[in-house]
Design a protein around this motif. Structure first.
Motif, short mmCIF file in Angstrom:
data_model
loop_
_atom_site.label_atom_id
_atom_site.label_comp_id
_atom_site.label_asym_id
_atom_site.label_seq_id
_atom_site.Cartn_x
_atom_site.Cartn_y
_atom_site.Cartn_z
N TYR A 151 46.60 41.16 15.51
CA TYR A 151 46.06 40.12 14.64
C TYR A 151 47.15 39.91 13.59
O TYR A 151 47.22 38.61 13.00
N VAL A 152 48.03 40.54 13.22
CA VAL A 152 49.11 40.48 12.35
C VAL A 152 50.18 39.52 12.80
O VAL A 152 50.48 38.42 12.10
N ALA A 153 50.57 39.45 13.99
CA ALA A 153 51.21 38.73 14.58
C ALA A 153 50.45 37.16 14.54
O ALA A 153 51.35 36.04 14.52
N ALA A 154 49.39 37.35 15.12
CA ALA A 154 48.67 35.92 15.25
C ALA A 154 48.73 35.18 13.80
O ALA A 154 48.68 33.99 13.69
N ARG A 155 48.41 35.88 12.66
CA ARG A 155 48.38 35.46 11.30
C ARG A 155 49.83 35.11 10.85
O ARG A 155 49.92 34.53 9.84
N CYS A 181 44.58 40.50 5.99
CA CYS A 181 45.50 39.45 6.67
C CYS A 181 45.12 37.97 6.36
O CYS A 181 45.86 37.29 6.03
N ARG A 182 43.95 37.93 6.62
CA ARG A 182 43.31 36.42 6.42
C ARG A 182 43.58 36.02 4.83
O ARG A 182 44.18 34.92 4.58
N ASP A 183 43.63 36.90 4.02
CA ASP A 183 43.54 36.60 2.65
C ASP A 183 45.03 36.40 2.26
O ASP A 183 45.46 35.47 1.51
#
Length: 244
Positions: A151-155, A181-183
């Motif tokens: 998820y970190v990589a996708a963001r 991560c989104r924030d």
């Protein structure tokens, strides 16, 4: 000499006759695979007698073999009798099948987890060489950490966050980690000055989430019970579909 001869005759007469008594051997488990159960998640204080008593079928108790490891032996054992695992061998396959229905019974305060001896074990109850060589499935924590890394990589934060921030994300709840991560990604995209140091900002968000987290988590069954009670009290105001 006469006295010595008399004493020797008396001693020989008093000595036991016949073949010497052999030491009783423990029952072997070979060819008992179909009559053997694996007992998991045992309380460390549980004994062979405790397990045998819980799995007794119509007065017939199984033979119990507790699996011990390095942590359960020596001065550091601290009340730990075994590795939390045991094998129970029954006299018949029917008894093993009957005992399998005792799944969930309490032994030393913990519920028994029972299963049949699978193909990963040989007829003596030991894991096969093939089973030992096979890679073990990833633990839930390892799977969660891998999902958070993805998820970190996708963001687009893989190169932005330092190792400390990534480690903290892996240790956090999955939902908290993804919200963080989104924030961070949102504020970076907006050019917000609050994320001049993204890693420090992420750690701050995680710390705040930990402080605000509830002290306990409800199980799904508990949530369902609360929802049913709420909708029953006010059926004209709240429907189950609304809650879902």
């Amino acid at each position: 000499r006469a006295r010595e001869a008399s004493w020797l005759v008396t001693a020989q007469a008093a000595a036991p006759t016949g073949a010497p008594t052999k030491k009783k051997k423990k029952p072997r488990w070979r060819n008992q695979k179909t009559a053997t159960l694996v007992v998991r998640q045992l309380a460390y204080a549980a004994t062979e007698r405790d397990v045998a008593a819980a799995l007794t079928v119509d007065g017939r108790a199984p033979t119990i073999r507790l699996v011990r490891d390095a942590a359960s032996q020596g001065d550091g054992a601290a009340g730990r009798e075994h590795a939390g695992l045991a094998y129970a061998v029954f006299s018949t396959e029917a008894d093993a099948a009957a005992a399998l229905r005792k799944e969930g019974e309490l032994v030393a305060g913990r519920k028994l987890r029972l299963s049949k001896l699978d193909d990963d074990h040989d007829a003596s109850g030991r894991r096969t060489a093939e089973a030992k060589a096979r890679p073990r499935p990833a633990a839930p924590d390892a799977e969660k950490a891998a999902a958070i890394d993805a998820y970190v990589a996708a963001r687009g934060l893989d190169e932005t966050l330092d190792d400390g921030a990534k480690a903290a994300l892996r240790a956090a709840d999955y939902g908290v980690a993804t919200r963080t991560c989104r924030d961070v990604a949102k504020k970076l995209a907006a050019g917000d000055a609050a994320v001049a140091n993204p890693s420090a900002y992420a750690l701050g968000v995680l710390a705040r989430a930990a402080r605000e987290a509830p002290a306990f988590r409800l199980a799904a069954a508990q949530v369902d019970a609360l929802v049913e009670a709420a909708t029953a009290r006010a059926p004209t105001l709240l429907a189950r579909a609304d809650v879902d």
